[in-house]
Write an enzyme that holds these catalytic residues in place. Sequence first.
Site, PDB file in Angstrom:
ATOM      1  N   ASP A  67       1.039  -1.165   0.019  1.00 42.45           N
ATOM      2  CA  ASP A  67       0.019  -0.060   0.034  1.00 42.45           C
ATOM      3  C   ASP A  67       1.009   1.350  -0.102  1.00 42.45           C
ATOM      4  OD1 ASP A  67      -1.891   1.893   0.542  1.00 42.45           O
ATOM      5  OD2 ASP A  67      -2.848   1.073   2.596  1.00 42.45           O
ATOM      6  N   ILE A  68       0.807   1.930  -1.179  1.00 46.60           N
ATOM      7  CA  ILE A  68       1.865   3.013  -1.433  1.00 46.60           C
ATOM      8  C   ILE A  68       0.954   4.498  -1.091  1.00 46.60           C
ATOM      9  CG2 ILE A  68       3.563   4.015  -2.669  1.00 46.60           C
ATOM     10  CD1 ILE A  68       3.598   1.559  -4.519  1.00 46.60           C
ATOM     11  N   HIS A  98       3.892   0.610   2.457  1.00 47.60           N
ATOM     12  CA  HIS A  98       3.376  -0.297   3.579  1.00 47.60           C
ATOM     13  C   HIS A  98       3.281  -1.861   2.930  1.00 47.60           C
ATOM     14  CE1 HIS A  98       0.358  -1.069   7.086  1.00 47.60           C
ATOM     15  NE2 HIS A  98       0.934  -2.041   6.881  1.00 47.60           N
ATOM     16  N   GLY A 100     -10.380   8.272  -4.457  1.00 49.65           N
ATOM     17  CA  GLY A 100      -8.665   7.602  -4.185  1.00 49.65           C
ATOM     18  C   GLY A 100      -9.055   5.969  -4.397  1.00 49.65           C
ATOM     19  N   ASP A 126      -7.663   3.750  -2.687  1.00 49.07           N
ATOM     20  CA  ASP A 126      -7.638   3.098  -1.208  1.00 49.07           C
ATOM     21  C   ASP A 126      -9.012   2.928  -1.123  1.00 49.07           C
ATOM     22  OD1 ASP A 126      -7.363   5.922  -1.226  1.00 49.07           O
ATOM     23  OD2 ASP A 126      -6.075   5.881   0.283  1.00 49.07           O
ATOM     24  N   ARG A 127      -9.788   4.000  -1.291  1.00 45.77           N
ATOM     25  CA  ARG A 127     -11.282   4.317  -0.813  1.00 45.77           C
ATOM     26  C   ARG A 127     -12.135   3.033  -1.632  1.00 45.77           C
ATOM     27  NH1 ARG A 127     -12.548  10.643  -1.069  1.00 45.77           N
ATOM     28  NH2 ARG A 127     -14.736   9.534  -0.357  1.00 45.77           N
ATOM     29  N   THR A 136     -10.974  24.045  29.069  1.00 44.63           N
ATOM     30  CA  THR A 136     -10.633  24.420  27.904  1.00 44.63           C
ATOM     31  C   THR A 136     -10.277  22.942  27.135  1.00 44.63           C
ATOM     32  OG1 THR A 136     -10.265  26.857  28.180  1.00 44.63           O
ATOM     33  CG2 THR A 136      -9.168  25.711  26.235  1.00 44.63           C
TER      34      THR A 136
END
Lengths: 208, 208
Positions: free
Chosen positions: A5-6, A12, A72, A74-75, A144
């Site tokens: 997975d680039i 990866h 994308g 990957d999506r 906060t």
Amino acid sequence: MILCDIGNSTYHFFIKGKHKKYFLDEKLPKFDEEIYYVSVNKSATKELKKVNPQAKNIKKLMNFKTSYVGLGIDRAIASYFEKDSVIVDAGSAITVDIMSKGKHQGGFILPGFRAFMKTYPKISKKLKFDFEKNINLDKIPLQTKDAITYAMMKSIILPIKEVSENKKIIFTGGDGKLLSKYFENSTYKKDLIFENMKRIIDANDCIA
Amino acid sequence: MILCDIGNSTYHFFIKGKHKKYFLDEKLPKFDEEIYYVSVNKSATKELKKVNPQAKNIKKLMNFKTSYVGLGIDRAIASYFEKDSVIVDAGSAITVDIMSKGKHQGGFILPGFRAFMKTYPKISKKLKFDFEKNINLDKIPLQTKDAITYAMMKSIILPIKEVSENKKIIFTGGDGKLLSKYFENSTYKKDLIFENMKRIIDANDCIA
């Protein structure tokens, strides 16, 4: 078979069930095996193919229909086998994709946790705090530090809730596990991209 | 009487119904009139008082009770006269405060529009887009430009919607007008801070 997975910051690799990451400027090893990759990074892809000319783009095995312009890859892989689900990849950005009756309906892109947190101290030094994991999201914040974490969590959770209605939600990505805890009908799949790459390759082998 | 709102980047004066802004490094004029200021910036306050020693801190006239630790004085002024409302100041940050039966319930802090938009191109160059004002928030986006604007708008709108329930919502700040359009039971008050400063001063005169 090796999967890769680039992304925008790493290669990866997924080798026999094990993860191995290389930064983009690191020297890549030469593998003897078959490699399938998914990439959102052209120059990094070129580098992988220089060292490993046998590497194949999984895109060529895919047939993912969508009206979304410029989705994308990957999506597309993450959503590939889903019928009625919301698919959330929570990394540097948080991509949210909606599948209905096996058809991709579109999606949206939230900033990732890290990007969100980095935003506050740039607005004012007084807004610099560490992320508070154990915040109670049912109570209006009274300091906060909580006011920031609450806002960030709600900003990410509520848009996903709104589109998920009765759909199941599949989380992946580095922050997917944490995020999935806030959703009842959800699953966390650490290796969703690699699992789906494998399924796409297997399905293709059957046809061939 | 002159009012002054000292922020992180400007002195914002309100002089006879007119606005006048000075950047923090600009030379401030010497006024002969009475000045009341609200400040979130200590060093800038010092500078104002050096040139205009008559300037008075409005904080001393205020009696705002809250359990919120470290509430910005500008948020206290914006909420000061509200009984059952949500008060949203949409500037570089978007502060959201909840008042119930005249009591401050707490609040949260979202990044402002500009901060949100700046976040995306830092994650990836592919996420650099201009803000699309006329986006339809009832449709799942089908292109990256819309996917970003949709996510940003939902991230801001939904957390405010969730806490507002049946309360009226008062918007102020530079992006308050745009934001108020997405809420039915809302009012935009451009000069809320200055109007409330005036009311606080007037109320104090009556007591004195």
